[in-house]
Design a protein around this motif. Structure first.
Motif, short mmCIF file in Angstrom:
data_model
loop_
_atom_site.label_atom_id
_atom_site.label_comp_id
_atom_site.label_asym_id
_atom_site.label_seq_id
_atom_site.Cartn_x
_atom_site.Cartn_y
_atom_site.Cartn_z
N ILE A 12 6.80 18.61 42.89
CA ILE A 12 6.99 17.65 41.80
C ILE A 12 6.93 16.23 42.34
O ILE A 12 7.53 15.93 43.37
CB ILE A 12 8.34 17.91 41.09
N ARG A 14 7.90 12.58 40.79
CA ARG A 14 8.45 11.82 39.66
C ARG A 14 8.02 10.38 39.81
O ARG A 14 8.42 9.68 40.75
CB ARG A 14 9.97 11.91 39.64
N THR A 19 5.75 12.35 35.31
CA THR A 19 6.19 13.28 36.33
C THR A 19 5.15 14.39 36.39
O THR A 19 4.83 15.00 35.36
CB THR A 19 7.58 13.86 36.00
N SER A 37 8.12 10.75 32.28
CA SER A 37 9.31 10.79 33.12
C SER A 37 10.58 10.57 32.32
O SER A 37 11.63 11.11 32.65
CB SER A 37 9.20 9.74 34.24
N ASP A 45 15.54 15.78 31.52
CA ASP A 45 14.99 15.54 32.85
C ASP A 45 13.59 16.14 32.92
O ASP A 45 13.40 17.33 32.66
CB ASP A 45 15.89 16.19 33.91
N ALA A 47 11.55 16.77 35.50
CA ALA A 47 11.31 17.79 36.53
C ALA A 47 11.85 19.14 36.07
O ALA A 47 11.15 20.17 36.18
CB ALA A 47 11.97 17.37 37.84
N MET A 72 10.29 17.91 45.95
CA MET A 72 10.15 16.79 45.03
C MET A 72 10.04 15.49 45.79
O MET A 72 10.79 15.23 46.72
CB MET A 72 11.37 16.75 44.12
N THR A 74 9.18 11.15 45.04
CA THR A 74 9.28 10.20 43.94
C THR A 74 8.62 8.88 44.29
O THR A 74 8.98 8.25 45.27
CB THR A 74 10.74 9.99 43.51
#
Length: 176
Positions: A12, A14, A19, A37, A45, A47, A72, A74
């Motif tokens: 993932i 974000r 996302t 997002s 959320d 994710a 994840m 970001t």
């Protein structure tokens, strides 16, 4: 076809606007999703919502035992660092490497200039962590927990609440 795995895996990213979710099902098939997002009318959320949609779970807790990995990243945090909009950051790095990011590669676009203008650093303070793990995972010298705790406590007392940790071979040997 990608090798089968017994559990779902998720990767993932974000971002500030979207996302992106890449999911690998237990049979090896890949799914991708792009969600806003921030979309509070539809989910709390992005994710978690991406994982829910992949698993086909509408609401309630996610079922245990279906997910093997969630990785994840970001761009929100990266952008905050680059734009200097985030919290002041402490760099906790293996002893002896405290100036490594400042020194960098020593690349200079103009070799003979007398005044070298360096980029601003992404961190506000450095704490060198007294420890060393070799490339094969052996402890070269053990972590000095008392010193690390004292240095980190002092940084916290100075107002630093965000920390980036960079330990030699730490990506591979996570015990320290």
């Amino acid at each position: 076809m990608i090798k089968s795995n017994a559990l779902w895996q998720f990767w993932i990213d974000r971002g500030g606007t979207f996302t992106d979710v890449v999911a690998r099902a237990p049979d090896g098939t890949l799914q991708t999703r792009k969600l806003l997002s921030v979309n509070p009318e539809h989910y709390a959320d992005a994710a978690v919502e991406g994982i829910r949609r992949s698993l086909g779970v509408q609401s309630g807790p996610l079922p245990a035992g279906l997910v093997g990995d969630v990785r994840m990243g970001t761009t929100v945090a990266t952008n905050a660092l680059l734009e200097r909009k985030g919290e002041p950051t402490l760099l906790a790095i293996t002893s002896g490497f405290g100036d490594a990011l400042r020194i960098g590669w020593q690349a200079r676009p103009e070799l003979f200039v007398r005044e070298i203008v360096l980029n601003d650093q992404l961190y506000d303070r450095v704490v060198e962590i007294d420890e060393r793990v070799t490339a094969d995972g052996q402890i070269d010298w053990p972590l000095d927990e008392d010193r690390a705790r004292a240095d980190l406590t002092a940084a916290h007392a100075a107002g630093l609440r965000a920390v980036a940790i960079v330990l030699v071979h730490g990506w591979r040997f996570t015990d320290h």
